[in-house]
Design a protein around this motif. Structure first.
Motif, PDB file in Angstrom:
ATOM      1  N   PHE A  11      11.999  71.863  64.894  1.00 37.02           N
ATOM      2  CA  PHE A  11      13.281  71.361  65.389  1.00 37.02           C
ATOM      3  C   PHE A  11      13.050  70.065  66.137  1.00 37.02           C
ATOM      4  O   PHE A  11      12.136  69.957  66.952  1.00 37.02           O
ATOM      5  CB  PHE A  11      13.937  72.384  66.334  1.00 37.02           C
ATOM      6  CG  PHE A  11      15.208  71.869  66.960  1.00 37.02           C
ATOM      7  CD1 PHE A  11      16.363  71.739  66.207  1.00 37.02           C
ATOM      8  CD2 PHE A  11      15.235  71.486  68.290  1.00 37.02           C
ATOM      9  CE1 PHE A  11      17.534  71.246  66.774  1.00 37.02           C
ATOM     10  CE2 PHE A  11      16.399  70.991  68.869  1.00 37.02           C
ATOM     11  CZ  PHE A  11      17.551  70.880  68.108  1.00 37.02           C
ATOM     12  N   VAL A  12      13.891  69.061  65.843  1.00 36.42           N
ATOM     13  CA  VAL A  12      13.834  67.781  66.542  1.00 36.42           C
ATOM     14  C   VAL A  12      15.243  67.420  66.979  1.00 36.42           C
ATOM     15  O   VAL A  12      16.168  67.405  66.169  1.00 36.42           O
ATOM     16  CB  VAL A  12      13.286  66.653  65.634  1.00 36.42           C
ATOM     17  CG1 VAL A  12      13.285  65.322  66.368  1.00 36.42           C
ATOM     18  CG2 VAL A  12      11.907  66.992  65.104  1.00 36.42           C
ATOM     19  N   ASP A  13      15.409  67.137  68.255  1.00 39.50           N
ATOM     20  CA  ASP A  13      16.679  66.650  68.797  1.00 39.50           C
ATOM     21  C   ASP A  13      16.458  65.172  69.090  1.00 39.50           C
ATOM     22  O   ASP A  13      15.709  64.819  69.999  1.00 39.50           O
ATOM     23  CB  ASP A  13      17.038  67.421  70.066  1.00 39.50           C
ATOM     24  CG  ASP A  13      18.367  67.011  70.648  1.00 39.50           C
ATOM     25  OD1 ASP A  13      18.709  65.802  70.604  1.00 39.50           O
ATOM     26  OD2 ASP A  13      19.081  67.886  71.174  1.00 39.50           O
ATOM     27  N   THR A  14      17.091  64.298  68.316  1.00 38.40           N
ATOM     28  CA  THR A  14      16.809  62.868  68.460  1.00 38.40           C
ATOM     29  C   THR A  14      17.261  62.324  69.810  1.00 38.40           C
ATOM     30  O   THR A  14      16.635  61.393  70.332  1.00 38.40           O
ATOM     31  CB  THR A  14      17.415  62.047  67.309  1.00 38.40           C
ATOM     32  OG1 THR A  14      18.831  62.235  67.267  1.00 38.40           O
ATOM     33  CG2 THR A  14      16.782  62.450  65.980  1.00 38.40           C
ATOM     34  N   ASP A  15      18.310  62.880  70.403  1.00 36.83           N
ATOM     35  CA  ASP A  15      18.692  62.453  71.754  1.00 36.83           C
ATOM     36  C   ASP A  15      17.571  62.780  72.742  1.00 36.83           C
ATOM     37  O   ASP A  15      17.244  61.968  73.607  1.00 36.83           O
ATOM     38  CB  ASP A  15      19.989  63.131  72.212  1.00 36.83           C
ATOM     39  CG  ASP A  15      21.246  62.471  71.659  1.00 36.83           C
ATOM     40  OD1 ASP A  15      21.149  61.365  71.083  1.00 36.83           O
ATOM     41  OD2 ASP A  15      22.329  63.065  71.815  1.00 36.83           O
ATOM     42  N   ALA A  16      16.984  63.961  72.605  1.00 36.59           N
ATOM     43  CA  ALA A  16      15.887  64.356  73.495  1.00 36.59           C
ATOM     44  C   ALA A  16      14.673  63.443  73.306  1.00 36.59           C
ATOM     45  O   ALA A  16      13.983  63.113  74.276  1.00 36.59           O
ATOM     46  CB  ALA A  16      15.500  65.813  73.262  1.00 36.59           C
ATOM     47  N   VAL A  17      14.428  63.015  72.081  1.00 38.20           N
ATOM     48  CA  VAL A  17      13.314  62.101  71.815  1.00 38.20           C
ATOM     49  C   VAL A  17      13.562  60.771  72.529  1.00 38.20           C
ATOM     50  O   VAL A  17      12.660  60.229  73.185  1.00 38.20           O
ATOM     51  CB  VAL A  17      13.130  61.884  70.295  1.00 38.20           C
ATOM     52  CG1 VAL A  17      12.151  60.749  70.009  1.00 38.20           C
ATOM     53  CG2 VAL A  17      12.674  63.168  69.625  1.00 38.20           C
ATOM     54  N   VAL A  18      14.780  60.248  72.420  1.00 38.37           N
ATOM     55  CA  VAL A  18      15.112  58.987  73.090  1.00 38.37           C
ATOM     56  C   VAL A  18      14.942  59.131  74.602  1.00 38.37           C
ATOM     57  O   VAL A  18      14.332  58.290  75.261  1.00 38.37           O
ATOM     58  CB  VAL A  18      16.536  58.518  72.727  1.00 38.37           C
ATOM     59  CG1 VAL A  18      16.976  57.343  73.599  1.00 38.37           C
ATOM     60  CG2 VAL A  18      16.618  58.144  71.251  1.00 38.37           C
ATOM     61  N   VAL A  19      15.463  60.218  75.154  1.00 31.90           N
ATOM     62  CA  VAL A  19      15.373  60.448  76.600  1.00 31.90           C
ATOM     63  C   VAL A  19      13.911  60.555  77.042  1.00 31.90           C
ATOM     64  O   VAL A  19      13.515  59.958  78.047  1.00 31.90           O
ATOM     65  CB  VAL A  19      16.184  61.702  77.008  1.00 31.90           C
ATOM     66  CG1 VAL A  19      15.869  62.138  78.423  1.00 31.90           C
ATOM     67  CG2 VAL A  19      17.678  61.442  76.835  1.00 31.90           C
ATOM     68  N   ALA A  20      13.115  61.302  76.295  1.00 28.03           N
ATOM     69  CA  ALA A  20      11.697  61.477  76.657  1.00 28.03           C
ATOM     70  C   ALA A  20      10.941  60.146  76.664  1.00 28.03           C
ATOM     71  O   ALA A  20      10.048  59.942  77.488  1.00 28.03           O
ATOM     72  CB  ALA A  20      11.026  62.456  75.698  1.00 28.03           C
ATOM     73  N   ASN A  21      11.312  59.257  75.778  1.00 25.42           N
ATOM     74  CA  ASN A  21      10.583  57.989  75.651  1.00 25.42           C
ATOM     75  C   ASN A  21      11.174  56.823  76.440  1.00 25.42           C
ATOM     76  O   ASN A  21      10.465  55.849  76.703  1.00 25.42           O
ATOM     77  CB  ASN A  21      10.493  57.583  74.176  1.00 25.42           C
ATOM     78  CG  ASN A  21       9.617  58.519  73.387  1.00 25.42           C
ATOM     79  OD1 ASN A  21       8.586  58.982  73.862  1.00 25.42           O
ATOM     80  ND2 ASN A  21      10.026  58.828  72.169  1.00 25.42           N
TER      81      ASN A  21
END
Length: 179
Positions: free
Chosen positions: A20-30
């Protein structure tokens, strides 16, 4: 926006034994919170980061069952639309009455500043035709638990063996890439 794509996508991935990948979470993490990105760099910068996160998630998912949850505005990018052709796109169909409580609880959505429901309705009116055009599967998420909705989605996708892949946008696309 606020239709449950992250929760439903995560549940679906668990049921399918998929990543599972949540792209919003990826943006926030980075890059920091979405509100911070909007405040410091603007919506255009956020959309660029979002498009990159989606592209990386789809690329990484090649050959592996993956459910990708996209932010509600991600599908407005023409490059993202092209990439989504590789995926099974799920539109999580919802209405203003259903999302009103969720939106009221979460004031950290920069695009909903001011009259949040009026802004949501305006955004949805613009985005809905894109969601409908891109969708391979449409699931009504106005009622049911997260587990029920993920089960209905799994059934609609034909189970893990038949699903190409599910990627999620919002109201939603969920993409899974071929196993």
């Amino acid at each position: 926006m606020a239709v449950g794509k992250s929760a439903i996508g995560q549940q679906l991935a668990q049921q399918l034994g998929a990543a599972f990948v949540d792209t919003d979470a990826v943006v926030v993490a980075n890059h920091g919170t979405i509100a911070e990105i909007f405040a410091c760099r603007g919506e255009h910068a956020f959309r660029e980061l979002e498009a990159r996160a989606v592209a990386q998630a789809i690329e990484k998912a090649q050959g592996a069952a993956t459910v990708i949850s996209l932010g509600g505005g991600a599908v407005l990018d023409s490059g993202t639309q092209q990439l989504l052709k590789q995926c099974t796109v799920v539109y999580l169909e919802c209405d203003a009455d259903t999302v009103a409580e969720r939106i009221a609880r979460n004031s950290g959505r920069p695009l909903l500043a001011g009259d949040a429901m009026q802004r949501w309705k305006a955004l949805f009116a613009t985005r809905r035709p894109v969601y409908e055009r891109l969708a391979d599967v449409v699931i009504d998420v106005r009622s049911g638990s997260i587990a029920d909705l993920a089960g209905r989605l799994e059934d609609a996708l034909g189970g893990s063996a038949a699903a190409k892949t599910a990627a999620g946008a919002t109201p939603a696309a969920t993409k899974e890439v071929e196993k």
